[in-house]
Design a protein around this motif. Structure first.
Motif, PDB file in Angstrom:
ATOM      1  N   VAL A   1       1.828 -40.350   6.693  1.00 21.90           N
ATOM      2  CA  VAL A   1       1.648 -41.774   6.420  1.00 21.90           C
ATOM      3  C   VAL A   1       2.784 -42.310   5.565  1.00 21.90           C
ATOM      4  CG1 VAL A   1      -0.872 -41.670   6.574  1.00 21.90           C
ATOM      5  CG2 VAL A   1       0.229 -41.398   4.363  1.00 21.90           C
ATOM      6  N   ILE A   2       2.992 -43.595   5.705  1.00 19.74           N
ATOM      7  CA  ILE A   2       3.886 -44.359   4.848  1.00 19.74           C
ATOM      8  C   ILE A   2       3.001 -45.391   4.155  1.00 19.74           C
ATOM      9  CG2 ILE A   2       5.807 -45.996   4.761  1.00 19.74           C
ATOM     10  CD1 ILE A   2       6.878 -44.551   7.329  1.00 19.74           C
ATOM     11  N   ARG A   3       3.053 -45.434   2.846  1.00 15.70           N
ATOM     12  CA  ARG A   3       2.288 -46.419   2.077  1.00 15.70           C
ATOM     13  C   ARG A   3       3.098 -47.710   2.025  1.00 15.70           C
ATOM     14  NH1 ARG A   3      -1.503 -45.684  -2.113  1.00 15.70           N
ATOM     15  NH2 ARG A   3      -2.506 -44.618  -0.386  1.00 15.70           N
ATOM     16  N   VAL A   4       2.466 -48.822   2.369  1.00 14.70           N
ATOM     17  CA  VAL A   4       3.122 -50.127   2.351  1.00 14.70           C
ATOM     18  C   VAL A   4       2.425 -50.979   1.299  1.00 14.70           C
ATOM     19  CG1 VAL A   4       3.686 -52.187   3.692  1.00 14.70           C
ATOM     20  CG2 VAL A   4       3.717 -49.942   4.793  1.00 14.70           C
TER      21      VAL A   4
ATOM     22  N   GLY B   1      -3.448 -60.284   3.289  1.00 13.86           N
ATOM     23  CA  GLY B   1      -4.835 -60.268   2.861  1.00 13.86           C
ATOM     24  C   GLY B   1      -5.230 -58.991   2.133  1.00 13.86           C
ATOM     25  N   ILE B   2      -4.247 -58.126   1.885  1.00 12.40           N
ATOM     26  CA  ILE B   2      -4.473 -56.873   1.165  1.00 12.40           C
ATOM     27  C   ILE B   2      -3.245 -56.573   0.308  1.00 12.40           C
ATOM     28  CG2 ILE B   2      -6.073 -55.817   2.820  1.00 12.40           C
ATOM     29  CD1 ILE B   2      -3.723 -54.331   4.039  1.00 12.40           C
ATOM     30  N   ALA B   3      -3.429 -55.715  -0.693  1.00 10.90           N
ATOM     31  CA  ALA B   3      -2.319 -55.346  -1.578  1.00 10.90           C
ATOM     32  C   ALA B   3      -1.490 -54.196  -1.019  1.00 10.90           C
ATOM     33  CB  ALA B   3      -2.849 -54.979  -2.957  1.00 10.90           C
ATOM     34  N   GLU B   4      -2.157 -53.292  -0.298  1.00 10.25           N
ATOM     35  CA  GLU B   4      -1.429 -52.155   0.272  1.00 10.25           C
ATOM     36  C   GLU B   4      -2.220 -51.547   1.410  1.00 10.25           C
ATOM     37  OE1 GLU B   4      -2.524 -48.383  -2.528  1.00 10.25           O
ATOM     38  OE2 GLU B   4      -1.028 -49.777  -3.316  1.00 10.25           O
ATOM     39  N   GLU B   5      -1.508 -50.789   2.221  1.00  7.26           N
ATOM     40  CA  GLU B   5      -2.143 -50.072   3.325  1.00  7.26           C
ATOM     41  C   GLU B   5      -1.281 -48.879   3.696  1.00  7.26           C
ATOM     42  OE1 GLU B   5      -2.330 -52.222   7.110  1.00  7.26           O
ATOM     43  OE2 GLU B   5      -0.757 -53.545   6.371  1.00  7.26           O
ATOM     44  N   ASP B   6      -1.908 -47.916   4.363  1.00  8.98           N
ATOM     45  CA  ASP B   6      -1.198 -46.741   4.860  1.00  8.98           C
ATOM     46  C   ASP B   6      -0.962 -46.899   6.358  1.00  8.98           C
ATOM     47  OD1 ASP B   6      -1.200 -45.533   2.377  1.00  8.98           O
ATOM     48  OD2 ASP B   6      -3.022 -44.390   2.758  1.00  8.98           O
ATOM     49  N   VAL B   7       0.254 -46.615   6.785  1.00  9.03           N
ATOM     50  CA  VAL B   7       0.618 -46.676   8.196  1.00  9.03           C
ATOM     51  C   VAL B   7       0.855 -45.239   8.667  1.00  9.03           C
ATOM     52  CG1 VAL B   7       2.293 -47.542   9.871  1.00  9.03           C
ATOM     53  CG2 VAL B   7       1.654 -48.957   7.898  1.00  9.03           C
TER      54      VAL B   7
ATOM     55  N   ARG C   1       8.199 -52.474   9.929  1.00 11.96           N
ATOM     56  CA  ARG C   1       7.902 -53.905   9.765  1.00 11.96           C
ATOM     57  C   ARG C   1       7.146 -54.429  10.984  1.00 11.96           C
ATOM     58  NH1 ARG C   1      13.009 -57.060   8.439  1.00 11.96           N
ATOM     59  NH2 ARG C   1      13.334 -56.748  10.650  1.00 11.96           N
ATOM     60  N   ASP C   2       7.576 -54.055  12.175  1.00 13.98           N
ATOM     61  CA  ASP C   2       6.880 -54.484  13.392  1.00 13.98           C
ATOM     62  C   ASP C   2       5.440 -53.965  13.417  1.00 13.98           C
ATOM     63  OD1 ASP C   2       9.212 -55.744  14.176  1.00 13.98           O
ATOM     64  OD2 ASP C   2       9.739 -54.240  15.695  1.00 13.98           O
ATOM     65  N   ALA C   3       5.248 -52.733  12.950  1.00 13.77           N
ATOM     66  CA  ALA C   3       3.901 -52.141  12.937  1.00 13.77           C
ATOM     67  C   ALA C   3       2.972 -52.885  11.982  1.00 13.77           C
ATOM     68  CB  ALA C   3       3.981 -50.661  12.555  1.00 13.77           C
ATOM     69  N   VAL C   4       3.470 -53.242  10.789  1.00 15.62           N
ATOM     70  CA  VAL C   4       2.583 -53.931   9.854  1.00 15.62           C
ATOM     71  C   VAL C   4       2.304 -55.365  10.298  1.00 15.62           C
ATOM     72  CG1 VAL C   4       3.135 -52.443   7.897  1.00 15.62           C
ATOM     73  CG2 VAL C   4       4.391 -54.572   8.186  1.00 15.62           C
ATOM     74  N   VAL C   5       3.285 -56.004  10.900  1.00 18.38           N
ATOM     75  CA  VAL C   5       3.062 -57.363  11.419  1.00 18.38           C
ATOM     76  C   VAL C   5       2.017 -57.326  12.531  1.00 18.38           C
ATOM     77  CG1 VAL C   5       4.150 -59.217  12.748  1.00 18.38           C
ATOM     78  CG2 VAL C   5       5.281 -58.312  10.709  1.00 18.38           C
ATOM     79  N   ALA C   6       2.072 -56.308  13.392  1.00 17.23           N
ATOM     80  CA  ALA C   6       1.105 -56.186  14.487  1.00 17.23           C
ATOM     81  C   ALA C   6      -0.316 -55.973  13.968  1.00 17.23           C
ATOM     82  CB  ALA C   6       1.497 -55.034  15.410  1.00 17.23           C
ATOM     83  N   ARG C   7      -0.451 -55.414  12.775  1.00 16.81           N
ATOM     84  CA  ARG C   7      -1.778 -55.200  12.184  1.00 16.81           C
ATOM     85  C   ARG C   7      -2.408 -56.495  11.676  1.00 16.81           C
ATOM     86  NH1 ARG C   7      -2.549 -49.989   8.876  1.00 16.81           N
ATOM     87  NH2 ARG C   7      -1.704 -48.414  10.263  1.00 16.81           N
ATOM     88  N   HIS C   8      -1.598 -57.524  11.514  1.00 21.29           N
ATOM     89  CA  HIS C   8      -2.072 -58.793  10.943  1.00 21.29           C
ATOM     90  C   HIS C   8      -1.634 -59.963  11.834  1.00 21.29           C
ATOM     91  CE1 HIS C   8      -3.008 -56.498   7.311  1.00 21.29           C
ATOM     92  NE2 HIS C   8      -1.852 -55.896   7.513  1.00 21.29           N
ATOM     93  N   PRO C   9      -2.096 -59.975  13.091  1.00 24.26           N
ATOM     94  CA  PRO C   9      -1.573 -60.928  14.075  1.00 24.26           C
ATOM     95  C   PRO C   9      -1.912 -62.401  13.788  1.00 24.26           C
ATOM     96  CG  PRO C   9      -3.446 -59.770  14.972  1.00 24.26           C
ATOM     97  CD  PRO C   9      -3.111 -59.100  13.666  1.00 24.26           C
ATOM     98  N   GLU C  10      -2.958 -62.669  13.085  1.00 19.78           N
ATOM     99  CA  GLU C  10      -3.365 -64.058  12.828  1.00 19.78           C
ATOM    100  C   GLU C  10      -2.854 -64.566  11.485  1.00 19.78           C
ATOM    101  OE1 GLU C  10      -4.992 -65.871  15.177  1.00 19.78           O
ATOM    102  OE2 GLU C  10      -4.745 -64.106  16.432  1.00 19.78           O
ATOM    103  N   SER C  11      -1.805 -63.933  10.956  1.00 22.66           N
ATOM    104  CA  SER C  11      -1.316 -64.296   9.626  1.00 22.66           C
ATOM    105  C   SER C  11       0.129 -64.784   9.685  1.00 22.66           C
ATOM    106  CB  SER C  11      -1.403 -63.077   8.703  1.00 22.66           C
ATOM    107  OG  SER C  11      -0.389 -62.145   9.043  1.00 22.66           O
ATOM    108  N   ARG C  12       0.636 -65.159   8.524  1.00 20.13           N
ATOM    109  CA  ARG C  12       2.037 -65.558   8.369  1.00 20.13           C
ATOM    110  C   ARG C  12       2.904 -64.361   7.969  1.00 20.13           C
ATOM    111  NH1 ARG C  12       2.715 -68.433   3.853  1.00 20.13           N
ATOM    112  NH2 ARG C  12       4.800 -68.914   4.518  1.00 20.13           N
ATOM    113  N   LEU C  13       2.368 -63.145   8.095  1.00 19.18           N
ATOM    114  CA  LEU C  13       3.079 -61.975   7.583  1.00 19.18           C
ATOM    115  C   LEU C  13       4.469 -61.808   8.199  1.00 19.18           C
ATOM    116  CD1 LEU C  13       2.851 -59.700   5.544  1.00 19.18           C
ATOM    117  CD2 LEU C  13       1.892 -58.270   7.341  1.00 19.18           C
ATOM    118  N   ALA C  14       4.610 -62.046   9.480  1.00 23.55           N
ATOM    119  CA  ALA C  14       5.927 -61.897  10.123  1.00 23.55           C
ATOM    120  C   ALA C  14       6.957 -62.801   9.455  1.00 23.55           C
ATOM    121  CB  ALA C  14       5.829 -62.205  11.610  1.00 23.55           C
ATOM    122  N   GLU C  15       6.571 -64.031   9.214  1.00 26.44           N
ATOM    123  CA  GLU C  15       7.468 -64.994   8.568  1.00 26.44           C
ATOM    124  C   GLU C  15       7.810 -64.544   7.139  1.00 26.44           C
ATOM    125  OE1 GLU C  15       6.950 -69.477   6.776  1.00 26.44           O
ATOM    126  OE2 GLU C  15       5.793 -68.941   8.556  1.00 26.44           O
ATOM    127  N   VAL C  16       6.804 -64.094   6.405  1.00 29.92           N
ATOM    128  CA  VAL C  16       7.012 -63.714   5.007  1.00 29.92           C
ATOM    129  C   VAL C  16       7.857 -62.458   4.883  1.00 29.92           C
ATOM    130  CG1 VAL C  16       5.875 -63.045   2.859  1.00 29.92           C
ATOM    131  CG2 VAL C  16       4.897 -64.863   4.254  1.00 29.92           C
TER     132      VAL C  16
END
Length: 91
Positions: free
Chosen positions: A6-9, A20-26, A38-53
């Motif tokens: 895992v990689i901790r993000v 919507g969270i402080a951290e997660e493991d990928v 980056r693509d993997a974490v953005v895909a986990r949050h598809p309804e968010s602004r995460l890609a932009e941020v």
């Protein structure tokens, strides 16, 4: 049997709000590029602004700041922590 890799993000400020969270493991199969992570974490949050941020974030891999160079050339290994730090307003 192989151990789970895992990689901790960690997300800070606006990235934390977008994810919507402080951290997660990928979970990964081995080393990945920062672009792939980056693509993997953005895909986990598809309804968010995460890609932009995360697109404007400074990034730390472990204790190492990542330069503004090509994120596809940055290797992230299992066991490392990646932190996304949005630009902060100073003053």
């Amino acid at each position: 049997m192989s151990e789970t890799q895992v990689i901790r993000v960690r997300y800070w400020a606006a990235a934390r709000a977008a994810a919507g969270i402080a951290e997660e493991d990928v979970v990964v199969d081995g080393p990945v590029s920062l672009t792939e992570l980056r693509d993997a974490v953005v895909a986990r949050h598809p309804e968010s602004r995460l890609a932009e941020v995360v697109g404007v974030c400074s990034v730390l891999v472990g204790e190492r700041p990542v330069s503004s160079g090509d994120p596809a050339a940055v290797v992230v290994r299992p066991g490392e922590t990646v932190e996304f730090l949005p630009p902060f307003a100073g003053g």
